[in-house]
Design a protein around this motif. Sequence first.
Motif, mmCIF file in Angstrom:
data_model
loop_
_atom_site.group_PDB
_atom_site.id
_atom_site.type_symbol
_atom_site.label_atom_id
_atom_site.label_comp_id
_atom_site.label_asym_id
_atom_site.label_seq_id
_atom_site.Cartn_x
_atom_site.Cartn_y
_atom_site.Cartn_z
ATOM 1 N N THR A 195 1.270 -1.745 0.184
ATOM 2 C CA THR A 195 0.377 -0.122 0.503
ATOM 3 C C THR A 195 0.920 1.758 -0.063
ATOM 4 O O THR A 195 1.770 1.956 0.862
ATOM 5 C CB THR A 195 -1.026 -0.133 0.953
ATOM 6 N N ASP A 227 -3.842 1.311 -2.485
ATOM 7 C CA ASP A 227 -3.991 -0.995 -2.297
ATOM 8 C C ASP A 227 -3.302 -0.729 -3.658
ATOM 9 O O ASP A 227 -3.606 -0.701 -4.816
ATOM 10 C CB ASP A 227 -5.529 -1.495 -1.827
ATOM 11 N N GLY A 229 -2.981 -4.014 -5.017
ATOM 12 C CA GLY A 229 -2.955 -5.143 -5.649
ATOM 13 C C GLY A 229 -4.532 -4.661 -5.991
ATOM 14 O O GLY A 229 -4.897 -5.342 -7.123
ATOM 15 N N THR A 230 -4.896 -3.480 -5.808
ATOM 16 C CA THR A 230 -7.040 -4.034 -5.602
ATOM 17 C C THR A 230 -6.919 -2.502 -6.083
ATOM 18 O O THR A 230 -7.875 -2.354 -6.992
ATOM 19 C CB THR A 230 -7.214 -3.648 -5.211
ATOM 20 N N GLY A 231 -6.136 -1.023 -6.295
ATOM 21 C CA GLY A 231 -5.911 -0.202 -6.984
ATOM 22 C C GLY A 231 -6.531 0.654 -5.923
ATOM 23 O O GLY A 231 -7.592 1.794 -6.325
ATOM 24 N N GLU A 232 -8.172 0.341 -4.849
ATOM 25 C CA GLU A 232 -8.489 1.445 -4.390
ATOM 26 C C GLU A 232 -7.978 2.061 -3.199
ATOM 27 O O GLU A 232 -6.273 1.811 -3.141
ATOM 28 C CB GLU A 232 -9.370 0.096 -3.014
#
Length: 461
Positions: free
Chosen positions: A82, A98, A100-103
């Motif tokens: 992150t 994040d 991994g998720t792009g959030e």
Amino acid sequence: MTAERLVIIGGDAAGMSAASQARRLKGPDELEIVAFERSNFTSYSACGIPYWVGGDVTDRDALVARTPQEHRARDIGLRMRTEVTEIDVAGQRVRAVDLGTGEAYWTGFDKLVIATGARPVRPALPGMDAPGVHGVQTLDDGQALLESLDRAPGSRRAVVVGAGYIGVEMAEAMLKHGFDVTVLNRGEQPMATLDPDMGRLVHDAMDGLGITTVNRAEVTAIRTGSDGRVRAVATGDASYPADVVVLGIGVEPETTLARAVGLPLGPHGGLLTDLSMRVVGHDNIWAGGDCVEVLDLVAGRTRHIALGTHANKHGQIIGSNVGGGYGTFPGVVGTAVSKVCDLEIARTGLREKDARAVGLRFVTATIESTGRAGYYPGARPMTVKMLAEYRTGRLLGVQIVGRDGAAKRVDIAAVALTAGMTVEQMTALDLGYAPPFSPVWDPVLVAARKAVTAVRRAGTA
């Protein structure tokens, strides 16, 4: 009572030392700790990467002091992979993504620690991002380099760009993997942290080990083949074949986030802090590790030194202050050691050009001795260079190149520098002696005696 929230940007030495120390002083009901780390690892020894790549350390995980799971077990809210992309100083919050998720989301803080470390110098040259070109800043970098070495063709030629600490250490690692090694150095001699006369000793030793060192070599491009992989490194007047290229050019403070919000930076681009490691002008923001500048106790100026020793101390001090205790970091004298094969290299304090830059007049003394009594088996040569202030005799700096325990002798000088000793005072130091460990007069004391003579002569000139 609602717990305060401490947010930490960076999960390596400074950041997680701060988190751990703050947690020792305050429990989760008083202090919530949230730490962001963009890589796959926490609390690892970047200084150990060359020795892992070279095979001295066989297990990557041995370089990890504390895993994310271990930090979380201590009630530290660690968010891996992150990346913090923005700091809102006025709003007391950070924006994180994040990976991994792009959030993306915002997290508020009552207190903030910036421990973003340093980034490798990577010149914007043609081919610099080609497969086969490697930095060695993180464990992921080390893993990628090892995989690249396994894929290297039978010619097995390595070019190391840069001849500082990382450069010479990686040259040794490449040698251990059976590569023909060329080091391209833009300076007058390897190890620019030494004076050129001492750097010449390193150059000669590297030649003796079979490492080709090319000085005053300015890299202009990385040349690639039809498959896009590296094939050679070009300089202004030559081209050096390469199956693998390792960058050891150095690092600079990673202060992109701090710069964007106007936090105070020093002349070397690092964050400026007070003695408590609090960012100057900001009561609730601290910074430590490779992203800050520290006071040079000898020169009286700030400088940027990327070392894990400093980062861990910074973290301890920050954690103490954030957690309600008290601690200060007074500064450094610039001590560093390294090696290439069995050659040991050490320095502390000022080089000649450092002393000139701050307007100090000085004398020098250089001696050759051995690490043990000359008659004791295994005694090897050692060169010690000492700088002392003109007239006063105050010790200004020491450089050591040799074998057989040469490097750690610099700690004698580091203590003397910190104490503000003169070279004459050093001659009376009660150091340990036995033939297997030292001559009757330790090499550092021999250099101090010669420096005393140089000071006296200068005073009568």
